[in-house]
Write a protein that holds these residues in place. Structure first.
Motif, PDB file in Angstrom:
ATOM      1  N   THR A 208       0.930  -0.884   0.631  1.00 28.16           N
ATOM      2  CA  THR A 208      -0.363   0.260  -0.045  1.00 28.16           C
ATOM      3  C   THR A 208       0.162   1.205   0.459  1.00 28.16           C
ATOM      4  O   THR A 208       1.920   1.404   0.067  1.00 28.16           O
ATOM      5  CB  THR A 208      -0.978  -0.372   0.790  1.00 28.16           C
ATOM      6  OG1 THR A 208      -0.304  -0.278   2.730  1.00 28.16           O
ATOM      7  CG2 THR A 208      -1.742  -1.539   1.265  1.00 28.16           C
ATOM      8  N   TRP A 209       0.075   2.759  -0.709  1.00 22.14           N
ATOM      9  CA  TRP A 209       1.378   3.674  -0.242  1.00 22.14           C
ATOM     10  C   TRP A 209      -0.405   4.635  -0.699  1.00 22.14           C
ATOM     11  O   TRP A 209      -1.386   4.645   0.257  1.00 22.14           O
ATOM     12  CB  TRP A 209       1.870   4.034  -2.393  1.00 22.14           C
ATOM     13  CG  TRP A 209       0.885   4.815  -2.265  1.00 22.14           C
ATOM     14  CD1 TRP A 209       0.238   5.677  -2.625  1.00 22.14           C
ATOM     15  CD2 TRP A 209       0.180   3.733  -4.057  1.00 22.14           C
ATOM     16  NE1 TRP A 209      -0.208   5.674  -4.057  1.00 22.14           N
ATOM     17  CE2 TRP A 209      -0.393   4.748  -4.160  1.00 22.14           C
ATOM     18  CE3 TRP A 209       0.078   2.410  -4.168  1.00 22.14           C
ATOM     19  CZ2 TRP A 209      -1.532   4.218  -5.841  1.00 22.14           C
ATOM     20  CZ3 TRP A 209      -0.432   1.845  -5.307  1.00 22.14           C
ATOM     21  CH2 TRP A 209      -1.816   2.799  -6.127  1.00 22.14           C
ATOM     22  N   GLU A 215      -4.401   7.642  -2.205  1.00 21.31           N
ATOM     23  CA  GLU A 215      -3.549   6.264  -1.087  1.00 21.31           C
ATOM     24  C   GLU A 215      -4.020   4.920  -2.207  1.00 21.31           C
ATOM     25  O   GLU A 215      -4.975   5.386  -3.098  1.00 21.31           O
ATOM     26  CB  GLU A 215      -4.047   5.786  -0.118  1.00 21.31           C
ATOM     27  CG  GLU A 215      -5.798   5.649  -0.194  1.00 21.31           C
ATOM     28  CD  GLU A 215      -5.970   5.983   1.536  1.00 21.31           C
ATOM     29  OE1 GLU A 215      -6.502   5.227   1.847  1.00 21.31           O
ATOM     30  OE2 GLU A 215      -5.263   6.201   3.010  1.00 21.31           O
ATOM     31  N   GLY A 216      -2.986   3.862  -2.357  1.00 15.85           N
ATOM     32  CA  GLY A 216      -3.392   3.006  -3.136  1.00 15.85           C
ATOM     33  C   GLY A 216      -3.172   1.348  -3.015  1.00 15.85           C
ATOM     34  O   GLY A 216      -2.225   1.610  -1.813  1.00 15.85           O
ATOM     35  N   LYS A 217      -2.816   0.646  -3.436  1.00 14.60           N
ATOM     36  CA  LYS A 217      -2.494  -0.802  -2.827  1.00 14.60           C
ATOM     37  C   LYS A 217      -1.930  -1.117  -4.728  1.00 14.60           C
ATOM     38  O   LYS A 217      -2.550  -1.034  -6.424  1.00 14.60           O
ATOM     39  CB  LYS A 217      -3.331  -1.812  -2.044  1.00 14.60           C
ATOM     40  CG  LYS A 217      -4.627  -1.802  -2.813  1.00 14.60           C
ATOM     41  CD  LYS A 217      -5.469  -2.819  -2.115  1.00 14.60           C
ATOM     42  CE  LYS A 217      -7.196  -3.043  -2.691  1.00 14.60           C
ATOM     43  NZ  LYS A 217      -7.451  -3.839  -2.339  1.00 14.60           N
ATOM     44  N   LEU A 218      -1.059  -1.917  -4.781  1.00 20.97           N
ATOM     45  CA  LEU A 218      -0.446  -2.997  -5.212  1.00 20.97           C
ATOM     46  C   LEU A 218       0.566  -4.030  -5.258  1.00 20.97           C
ATOM     47  O   LEU A 218       0.189  -4.354  -4.635  1.00 20.97           O
ATOM     48  CB  LEU A 218       0.595  -1.716  -6.590  1.00 20.97           C
ATOM     49  CG  LEU A 218       1.433  -1.262  -6.118  1.00 20.97           C
ATOM     50  CD1 LEU A 218       3.161  -2.388  -5.804  1.00 20.97           C
ATOM     51  CD2 LEU A 218       2.286  -0.539  -5.987  1.00 20.97           C
ATOM     52  N   PHE A 219       0.413  -4.900  -6.300  1.00 24.39           N
ATOM     53  CA  PHE A 219       0.938  -6.241  -6.392  1.00 24.39           C
ATOM     54  C   PHE A 219       1.358  -6.111  -8.134  1.00 24.39           C
ATOM     55  O   PHE A 219       0.936  -5.826  -8.600  1.00 24.39           O
ATOM     56  CB  PHE A 219       0.156  -7.574  -5.788  1.00 24.39           C
ATOM     57  CG  PHE A 219      -0.544  -8.118  -6.731  1.00 24.39           C
ATOM     58  CD1 PHE A 219       0.145  -9.034  -7.362  1.00 24.39           C
ATOM     59  CD2 PHE A 219      -1.973  -7.497  -7.053  1.00 24.39           C
ATOM     60  CE1 PHE A 219      -0.872 -10.070  -8.368  1.00 24.39           C
ATOM     61  CE2 PHE A 219      -2.141  -8.414  -8.466  1.00 24.39           C
ATOM     62  CZ  PHE A 219      -2.304  -9.386  -9.188  1.00 24.39           C
ATOM     63  N   THR A 330      13.570  -1.026  11.660  1.00 25.18           N
ATOM     64  CA  THR A 330      12.993   0.452  11.193  1.00 25.18           C
ATOM     65  C   THR A 330      12.861   0.963  10.278  1.00 25.18           C
ATOM     66  O   THR A 330      14.243   1.461  10.314  1.00 25.18           O
ATOM     67  CB  THR A 330      12.390   0.877  12.950  1.00 25.18           C
ATOM     68  OG1 THR A 330      12.592   0.403  14.259  1.00 25.18           O
ATOM     69  CG2 THR A 330      11.677   1.966  12.742  1.00 25.18           C
ATOM     70  N   SER A 331      11.849   0.504   9.564  1.00 22.22           N
ATOM     71  CA  SER A 331      12.830   1.867   8.106  1.00 22.22           C
ATOM     72  C   SER A 331      12.806   3.200   8.795  1.00 22.22           C
ATOM     73  O   SER A 331      11.470   3.403   9.132  1.00 22.22           O
ATOM     74  CB  SER A 331      11.424   1.326   6.795  1.00 22.22           C
ATOM     75  OG  SER A 331      10.849   2.496   6.184  1.00 22.22           O
ATOM     76  N   LYS A 332      13.189   3.654   8.017  1.00 20.76           N
ATOM     77  CA  LYS A 332      13.222   5.636   7.759  1.00 20.76           C
ATOM     78  C   LYS A 332      11.534   6.428   7.210  1.00 20.76           C
ATOM     79  O   LYS A 332      10.815   7.216   8.193  1.00 20.76           O
ATOM     80  CB  LYS A 332      14.688   5.793   7.769  1.00 20.76           C
ATOM     81  CG  LYS A 332      15.199   5.498   8.648  1.00 20.76           C
ATOM     82  CD  LYS A 332      16.620   6.317   7.464  1.00 20.76           C
ATOM     83  CE  LYS A 332      18.188   5.809   8.751  1.00 20.76           C
ATOM     84  NZ  LYS A 332      19.328   6.669   8.487  1.00 20.76           N
ATOM     85  N   ALA A 333      11.175   5.580   6.468  1.00 20.88           N
ATOM     86  CA  ALA A 333      10.165   6.072   5.668  1.00 20.88           C
ATOM     87  C   ALA A 333       9.021   6.144   6.373  1.00 20.88           C
ATOM     88  O   ALA A 333       8.622   6.718   6.083  1.00 20.88           O
ATOM     89  CB  ALA A 333      10.669   5.636   4.572  1.00 20.88           C
ATOM     90  N   THR A 334       8.349   4.547   6.497  1.00 23.70           N
ATOM     91  CA  THR A 334       7.556   4.127   7.326  1.00 23.70           C
ATOM     92  C   THR A 334       7.503   4.271   8.713  1.00 23.70           C
ATOM     93  O   THR A 334       6.177   4.266   9.133  1.00 23.70           O
ATOM     94  CB  THR A 334       7.174   3.092   6.990  1.00 23.70           C
ATOM     95  OG1 THR A 334       7.899   1.829   7.367  1.00 23.70           O
ATOM     96  CG2 THR A 334       7.113   2.897   4.988  1.00 23.70           C
ATOM     97  N   ASN A 335       8.549   4.247   9.182  1.00 20.77           N
ATOM     98  CA  ASN A 335       9.040   3.769  11.007  1.00 20.77           C
ATOM     99  C   ASN A 335       8.504   2.416  11.300  1.00 20.77           C
ATOM    100  O   ASN A 335       8.166   2.385  12.684  1.00 20.77           O
ATOM    101  CB  ASN A 335       8.097   5.103  11.491  1.00 20.77           C
ATOM    102  CG  ASN A 335       8.655   4.932  12.971  1.00 20.77           C
ATOM    103  OD1 ASN A 335       9.724   4.242  13.276  1.00 20.77           O
ATOM    104  ND2 ASN A 335       7.797   5.250  13.734  1.00 20.77           N
TER     105      ASN A 335
END
Length: 613
Positions: A208-209, A215-219, A330-335
């Motif tokens: 997801t983003w 916002e949305g989702k993908l695969f 821990t991801s810096k982008a998403t925490n």
């Protein structure tokens, strides 16, 4: 004497053909090649050379393109100007309103021949001038033979590409039927009506983003047939439509997807294009999967990783010698915390490499008994030299049923288990981009007297020196398996404050301080984990275990290093300690001596000395 007949009129038929002309596309025409032109990558998604070809049927000529899997025929001169061949597998793309023939498989009938006839450009239906091309067939400087569509030969035709099935096979599915099947290699944005028959070799999790645009989702999935691979991505509503339907290992008939230029930063496949799956895309499982391969590997041995650049994508097969504990960063982008697990993998090249698994692959890895593992699409890193990272687009196969895995299993069980391995990440460490230059070696006396490291900047130098003494106090420290920072023992566990986690045991890492010397003097060098592993030939955990078990053997291990000579790249840095200013020499790169290279270097010096006299 055998006559080879060119297929008269095939160029005009191809130029004016309809997409549903199955008789034409299932034929195997015989043509002559008039010229070849290499088309280098144009940047962006294109990463491989292509070869543009002019083919002739004796009456007309047509612009064509070789599929990349046939590049070697031109590069190895298996096919030449005026060679005659049967095109066993092909398709046509519509480019700027003109038909472009894509040659997917061919068989050379005669490698060297004279030009046949005086072919001209194909005239489009309805008259008018013929289509212009940016590469015209070369005009011979000697008279051409009389117009004809045959040539005599006394040799037996040589097969340079295995015979393949026709490029298109009519497949009926549903009441209205489907378009003819295209190979993945032939797909382009200029086509509208196509169907591919492909196996899903990899399927990602749903991601997801959320950003300013919404916002949305993908695969995404990786699709493969006998001609190549392509990545397909579904967004939002298409995720709900296709995620459960597409399963790894199964074969599907897919049509009505959008062909886009590939976004190379998200894909490691060798394809200029990718597919966008939409709600209107048609996907149907195919039970007849005998003609679709399961997976294709192009393995690189672990020793060969040093030849690959950072961020290169490769396939590797080896034996899992060590399995690290499951940890997380821990991801810096998403925490958010991302699960992580490290494997140590070895192969017959005598090297080991650290492979990092992420996400569900890290959590779900539970193989025991040192299995054979094959990684497809692993990413090469340069952390402490060479390492591998398994991304979401990579695939992991445990004990795959392939010949390479069976050979590796037999070798390891017979002799490999008792063998010692060189840590590839350490012996080939590049010091963060700092290289060793033999011509720039400085003696230790010059290093000290040139005031290196006394300015505000860090100075770099190359040196060749011999180990005289290694301090055995604080030779290693207990480190966090995830981040490498020092951990503190608290009861039965070891606590990492940075990761905010506790572990049942630490991973020791070297912290080396040693006196080295050359003909001019002595100096103290310091280094970390990669330096220690290169010098001792074992991880710090093993050396600390020896020290705790047998102090005499520990001292013997240290003594064996005395007198060993290495090439060093070092950083000279000013340091303040107890109100005193001093210069410390930190090792950025350590390399064993390469005697062949040294002999070659000295020989060249002697030659230059002779020439200067």
């Amino acid at each position: 004497m055998a006559d080879i007949q060119l297929t008269t009129g095939i160029c005009a038929r191809l130029s004016n053909s309809e997409n549903d002309d199955d008789e034409l596309y299932n034929s195997q025409p015989v043509v002559q090649f008039l010229s070849f032109k290499r088309v280098p990558p144009s940047g962006g998604a294109s990463t491989m050379d292509r070869y543009r070809v002019i083919v002739s049927d004796g009456e007309h000529f047509l612009q064509s393109m070789l599929a990349t899997q046939l590049n070697h025929l031109v590069e190895e001169e298996q096919v030449l100007k005026h060679s005659i061949a049967v095109i066993e597998k092909f398709t046509c793309n519509l480019v700027q309103g003109k038909k472009l023939l894509i040659i997917l498989a061919m068989r050379v009938l005669k490698k060297e021949a004279e030009k046949i006839g005086s072919p001209t450009p194909v005239q489009p239906r309805g008259g008018g001038s013929g289509p212009s091309v940016d590469m015209q067939p070369d005009t011979p400087t000697v008279p051409s033979p009389a117009p004809s569509t045959s040539v005599n030969t006394t040799s037996t035709p040589a097969t340079v590409v295995p015979r393949a099935q026709p490029a298109r096979q009519q497949t009926q599915a549903g009441r209205g039927g489907r378009s003819a099947i295209y190979p993945i290699e032939s797909l382009s944005p200029y086509q509208n009506h196509w169907t591919i028959k492909a196996r899903v070799t990899q399927k990602s999790d749903i991601r997801t983003w959320s950003n300013q645009r919404g916002e949305g989702k993908l695969f995404n999935v990786t699709l493969m047939d006998e001609s190549g691979e392509i990545r397909a991505t579904a967004f939002n509503a298409a995720v709900d439509e296709f995620y459960d339907r597409l399963q790894e290992g199964k074969v599907y008939l897919i049509s009505k997807a959008k062909v886009n230029l590939a976004k190379k930063k998200f894909s490691n496949l060798n394809n200029e294009y990718e597919l966008g799956l939409e709600r209107s895309t048609e996907i149907e499982e195919c039970t007849d999967a005998t003609d679709v391969p399961t997976v294709k590997f192009n393995f690189v041995d672990i020793a060969g990783l040093q030849e690959l650049p950072k961020d290169a994508i490769c396939d590797v097969i080896g034996i899992v010698k060590e399995v690290g504990e499951l940890s997380a960063i821990t991801s810096k982008a998403t925490n958010k915390e991302i699960p992580k697990r490290e494997l140590t993998v070895v192969d017959k090249s005598g090297f080991s490499v650290r492979v990092t698994l992420w996400g569900k692959q890290a959590e779900q890895y539970n193989a025991t008994d040192q299995p054979v593992v094959a990684f497809k699409g692993a990413k090469v890193g340069d952390f402490q030299g060479r390492s591998l990272s398994i991304m979401s687009s990579s695939s992991l196969y445990i004990n795959p049923d392939i010949p390479e895995a069976h050979l590796l299993r037999g070798w390891y069980d017979s002799i490999g288990a008792e063998q010692t391995y060189q840590s590839h990440t350490n012996a080939m460490s590049n010091g963060g981009g700092v290289s060793f230059d033999r011509a720039e070696i400085m003696c230790l006396h010059d290093v000290k007297t040139s005031d290196m490291g006394l300015s505000d900047r860090v100075d770099t130098f190359c040196s060749r020196a011999t180990i005289m003494h290694i301090r055995n106090e604080n030779i290693a420290y207990p480190a966090c398996p995830a981040c490498g920072k020092k951990v503190v023992q608290m009861g039965d566990n070891w606590r990492c404050e940075k990761c905010d986690k506790s572990y049942p045991k630490p991973e020791y890492r070297y912290m080396i301080s040693m006196a080295v010397a050359d003909y001019s003097g002595q100096a103290w060098f310091s280094g970390f984990n990669d330096v220690g592993r290169t010098i001792f030939g074992m991880p710090a955990d093993e050396l600390i275990e020896i020290r705790e078990r047998d102090d005499i053997k520990f001292n013997q291990v240290l003594e064996r290093t005395i007198g060993s000579t290495y090439n060093f790249t070092c950083r000279a840095r000013q340091d303040n300690f107890n109100d005193q200013t001093r210069v410390r020499y930190g090792i950025s790169r350590i390399l064993p001596l390469e005697y062949r290279e040294e002999a070659s270097y000295l020989a060249n010096l002697l030659l230059r000395s002779e020439w200067s006299r």
